[in-house]
Design a protein around this motif. Structure first.
Motif, PDB file in Angstrom:
ATOM      1  N   ILE A 133       1.184  -1.145  -0.250  1.00 59.32           N
ATOM      2  CA  ILE A 133       0.016  -0.319   0.215  1.00 59.32           C
ATOM      3  C   ILE A 133       0.823   1.373   0.021  1.00 59.32           C
ATOM      4  CG2 ILE A 133      -2.212   1.263   1.086  1.00 59.32           C
ATOM      5  CD1 ILE A 133      -2.751  -1.169   2.648  1.00 59.32           C
ATOM      6  N   LEU A 134       0.355   2.458  -0.923  1.00 62.88           N
ATOM      7  CA  LEU A 134       1.008   3.162  -1.011  1.00 62.88           C
ATOM      8  C   LEU A 134       0.850   5.242  -0.864  1.00 62.88           C
ATOM      9  CD1 LEU A 134       4.001   5.279  -1.927  1.00 62.88           C
ATOM     10  CD2 LEU A 134       2.858   4.862  -4.087  1.00 62.88           C
ATOM     11  N   ASN A 135       0.242   4.874   0.053  1.00 59.55           N
ATOM     12  CA  ASN A 135      -0.421   6.619   0.329  1.00 59.55           C
ATOM     13  C   ASN A 135       0.710   8.021   0.786  1.00 59.55           C
ATOM     14  OD1 ASN A 135      -2.863   5.706   1.938  1.00 59.55           O
ATOM     15  ND2 ASN A 135      -2.045   4.417   2.750  1.00 59.55           N
ATOM     16  N   LEU A 136      -0.154   8.562  -0.583  1.00 60.39           N
ATOM     17  CA  LEU A 136       0.628  10.208  -0.905  1.00 60.39           C
ATOM     18  C   LEU A 136      -0.296  11.322  -0.848  1.00 60.39           C
ATOM     19  CD1 LEU A 136       2.256   8.608  -5.202  1.00 60.39           C
ATOM     20  CD2 LEU A 136       2.528   9.128  -2.368  1.00 60.39           C
TER      21      LEU A 136
ATOM     22  N   GLU B  82       0.434  18.112   0.625  1.00 62.68           N
ATOM     23  CA  GLU B  82       1.700  18.293   1.537  1.00 62.68           C
ATOM     24  C   GLU B  82       2.943  18.164   1.942  1.00 62.68           C
ATOM     25  OE1 GLU B  82      -0.869  18.457   5.506  1.00 62.68           O
ATOM     26  OE2 GLU B  82      -2.175  19.773   4.705  1.00 62.68           O
ATOM     27  N   ARG B  83       2.949  15.840   2.310  1.00 65.37           N
ATOM     28  CA  ARG B  83       4.137  15.334   2.611  1.00 65.37           C
ATOM     29  C   ARG B  83       4.876  14.972   1.161  1.00 65.37           C
ATOM     30  NH1 ARG B  83       1.377  11.035   4.045  1.00 65.37           N
ATOM     31  NH2 ARG B  83       1.400  10.263   2.502  1.00 65.37           N
ATOM     32  N   ASP B  84       4.342  15.233   0.123  1.00 63.75           N
ATOM     33  CA  ASP B  84       5.233  13.921  -1.044  1.00 63.75           C
ATOM     34  C   ASP B  84       5.035  14.782  -1.896  1.00 63.75           C
ATOM     35  OD1 ASP B  84       5.220  11.450  -0.142  1.00 63.75           O
ATOM     36  OD2 ASP B  84       2.945  11.325   0.018  1.00 63.75           O
ATOM     37  N   GLY B  85       5.040  16.703  -2.230  1.00 66.19           N
ATOM     38  CA  GLY B  85       5.449  17.162  -3.115  1.00 66.19           C
ATOM     39  C   GLY B  85       5.268  16.165  -4.656  1.00 66.19           C
ATOM     40  N   ASP B  86       6.615  16.443  -5.084  1.00 69.00           N
ATOM     41  CA  ASP B  86       6.562  16.555  -6.260  1.00 69.00           C
ATOM     42  C   ASP B  86       6.225  14.464  -7.071  1.00 69.00           C
ATOM     43  OD1 ASP B  86       7.541  17.893  -7.395  1.00 69.00           O
ATOM     44  OD2 ASP B  86       9.477  17.829  -8.009  1.00 69.00           O
TER      45      ASP B  86
END
Length: 452
Positions: free
Chosen positions: A174-177, A180-184
Motif C-alpha cells: 500500500i502506497l499513501n501519497l 502536503e507530504r509528498d511534493g513532486d
C-alpha cells in the motif's frame, strides 16, 4: 493507433452497439457478443477475465497473483487506455464515503465511488466540489487518473481537487501519497493513467456548498467569439460553447454561475449577439432536453447545474465516438478558427463540438500542465473509418499550438510528438519504474504512447 487497436475498434462498430440516447452509463455486463465493451460499445476489451474486489486486502492478493492486470472503472474511455489482455479488477463494489473532515475541508472515498453517488451526500453535509464534468456517472478515481475536466477559466480539472491517494502497487504494498507530504511524487501520481497501480482511496478538497443557475443562449455569431473570447468564457463560473462548425455560429452557449439564495435576477435577453433560449435545450438541438440539467435561470444546488446531464437520469449506451484536444488559452481563437476552416470535412461526421476552458495545474501528466487551456471536443457519429481519417487532419491543423489530446478519448497523434508535449514525462516514467519495475500495469496504450 496501431493495427490491432484499429481492428478491434472497427469490429466493434461493424458489430453495432445497443441503441439509445447519447450520453449514458457504462455497461455492467458483457455485450451480446459475450465480450466486455466500453460505455459506447466502440471498444471491445481483450479479455473477459473480470474480478470484483470488495476490500483492499482482496486487491492486494489479486495484484500479487497476477503478472499483468488493469483496473476497469466505469468504462467511459473511448480508447484502449484501460485495456488488458490478461485480467481486470473492478472496484465498483467499493463505493463508500470513508470520511468527511469539515475542519480540513476534505472528503475521502473508496475508488468505486462515482460523482453521482458522492455529490448529494456532500451537499447535505454543507459542502461541494469545485467543479464537475458533463456526466456525473464517471468514477472519481478514473476521472482524476485521466485529467477529466469541467469548464471555467479559474477552475482546474477534476484531478486538481485531489489532496491524497492510496494505491496498491505492483508488489501488493500500500502506497499513501499526499499533497502536503509528498511534493513532486504526489504531483506525478495524481494523473497516473493507470500506470502506478490500483487506486483504492481518493481524498478530495471540498468547500462550502453553493447554489448555481444556468442560462442558455442560441446562435452566437462566430465573429463575436473571435472578437470577445475572453469576455465570453469569463462571463460565468463555467461556460460551454456548442457548435457544429456550420454557418459561422456557435449554436448554444451554456452559462453557469453561482448565485445567492433568493436571487431572482433575470438573464439578459441578448449575449454577444446570441439570444436567450425560451426552453431547456440539449447540446444537440434536435434531441430532447429531458436528461439535461435544469436551465432557464432556475437556481439549484451546484451538483444539479455544473454537469450538463442529470444525475438521476441514466440512459442506455450512446452510439458515439469522442475526441478532445487541449491548446493554450492564448491560442484559443486561432485554434477555433483553424477547425472552423475544416467545417465541410468535419460536420458530416459530427453530432456536436464543445469548447471549454480549464485552468492550468502542476500535475505532471495533465494536458493543462502549466498551461491555461481551451479544449475542443468532438462528439462523433459512430463511424470509426471516417473519424480515423479525420483525426490526423485535425491534429495537423492544431500542431502549431502544441496540442495535447485527452488521454481517454480517440486520437492519432504520433507518440514522439505526444511525448514531446510533456516535459515531466521522463520523471513520470521514473516514478512508474520505481513502483512497477516489471510493467505489471503497462498495457498496449502505455507502451505505444509513453514508451513507443
Amino acid at each position: 493507433m496501431n493495427k490491432r487497436t484499429f481492428l478491434k475498434l472497427s469490429a466493434a462498430i461493424l458489430g453495432g452497439a445497443p441503441g439509445g440516447p447519447l450520453f449514458g452509463k457504462a455497461p455492467d455486463a458483457p455485450s451480446s457478443s459475450g465480450q466486455l465493451t466500453n460505455w459506447a460499445g466502440n471498444f471491445r476489451y481483450s479479455t473477459n477475465n473480470l474480478h470484483q474486489a470488495t476490500s483492499v486486502e482482496q486487491i492486494q492478493k489479486f495484484v500479487k497473483e497476477h503478472d499483468s492486470l488493469k483496473t476497469l472503472g466505469t468504462r467511459h474511455c473511448f480508447n484502449d487506455i484501460a485495456d488488458s489482455s490478461h485480467a481486470f479488477i473492478s472496484l465498483k463494489p467499493m463505493s463508500q464515503v470513508i470520511a468527511l473532515d469539515p475542519q480540513a475541508r476534505t472528503v475521502t472515498v473508496e475508488a468505486g465511488v462515482n460523482y453521482g453517488q458522492l455529490c448529494p451526500t456532500l451537499h447535505e453535509k454543507g459542502f461541494a466540489l469545485h467543479n464537475l464534468a458533463s456526466l456525473p456517472h464517471i468514477s472519481i478515481a478514473g476521472a482524476c487518473a485521466t485529467a477529466t475536466h469541467g469548464s471555467g477559466v479559474k477552475l482546474g480539472n477534476l484531478a486538481t481537487a485531489v489532496s491524497a491517494l492510496e494505491l496498491v502497487t505492483a508488489n501488493g504494498d500500500i502506497l499513501n501519497l499526499s499533497r502536503e507530504r509528498d511534493g513532486d511524487t504526489f504531483l506525478g501520481a495524481v494523473v497516473n493513467l493507470g500506470a502506478l497501480g490500483v487506486v483504492t482511496k481518493v481524498t478530495l478538497a471540498i468547500e462550502p456548498t453553493f447554489m448555481m443557475r444556468q442560462d442558455v443562449y442560441e446562435d452566437m455569431p462566430l465573429a463575436q467569439l473571435a472578437d470577445n473570447f475572453e469576455k465570453i468564457v469569463a462571463s460565468g463560473d463555467s461556460v460551454s460553447l456548442f457548435t457544429d462548425w456550420q454557418n459561422k455560429r456557435i449554436s448554444e452557449v451554456w452559462v453557469k454561475r453561482r448565485v445567492e439564495k433568493g436571487d431572482t435576477s433575470k438573464a439578459k435577453p441578448e449575449f454577444f449577439g446570441a439570444t436567450l433560449a425560451t426552453k431547456n435545450l440539449h447540446p444537440i438541438a434536435e434531441l430532447s432536453a429531458e436528461n439535461c440539467t435544469e436551465q432557464m435561470g432556475v437556481p439549484g444546488p451546484w451538483y444539479e447545474r455544473m454537469p450538463h446531464f442529470r444525475m438521476g437520469f441514466t440512459p442506455s449506451s450512446g452510439k458515439e465516438l469522442q475526441s478532445e484536444y487541449f491548446v493554450a488559452r492564448k491560442d484559443a481563437v486561432e485554434a477555433i478558427l483553424a477547425i472552423e476552416r475544416l467545417r465541410d470535412m468535419v460536420s458530416p461526421h459530427l453530432f456536436i463540438s464543445e469548447l471549454r476552458t480549464v485552468d492550468e495545474d502542476r500535475l505532471w501528466m495533465s494536458p493543462c500542465y502549466q498551461r491555461p487551456s481551451l479544449t475542443i471536443h468532438f462528439t462523433w457519429k459512430q463511424d470509426w473509418d471516417s473519424v480515423r481519417k479525420l483525426l490526423p487532419i485535425i491534429e495537423k491543423e492544431l500542431a502549431p499550438y502544441e496540442v495535447r489530446p485527452h488521454w481517454g478519448k480517440l486520437f492519432a497523434l504520433d507518440p514522439a510528438q505526444l511525448q514531446s508535449r510533456y516535459e515531466k514525462l521522463t520523471e513520470f516514467k521514473e516514478l512508474v519504474k520505481k513502483h512497477d519495475p516489471r510493467g505489471k500495469f503497462r498495457n498496449a496504450f502505455l507502451a505505444r504512447n509513453l514508451y513507443g
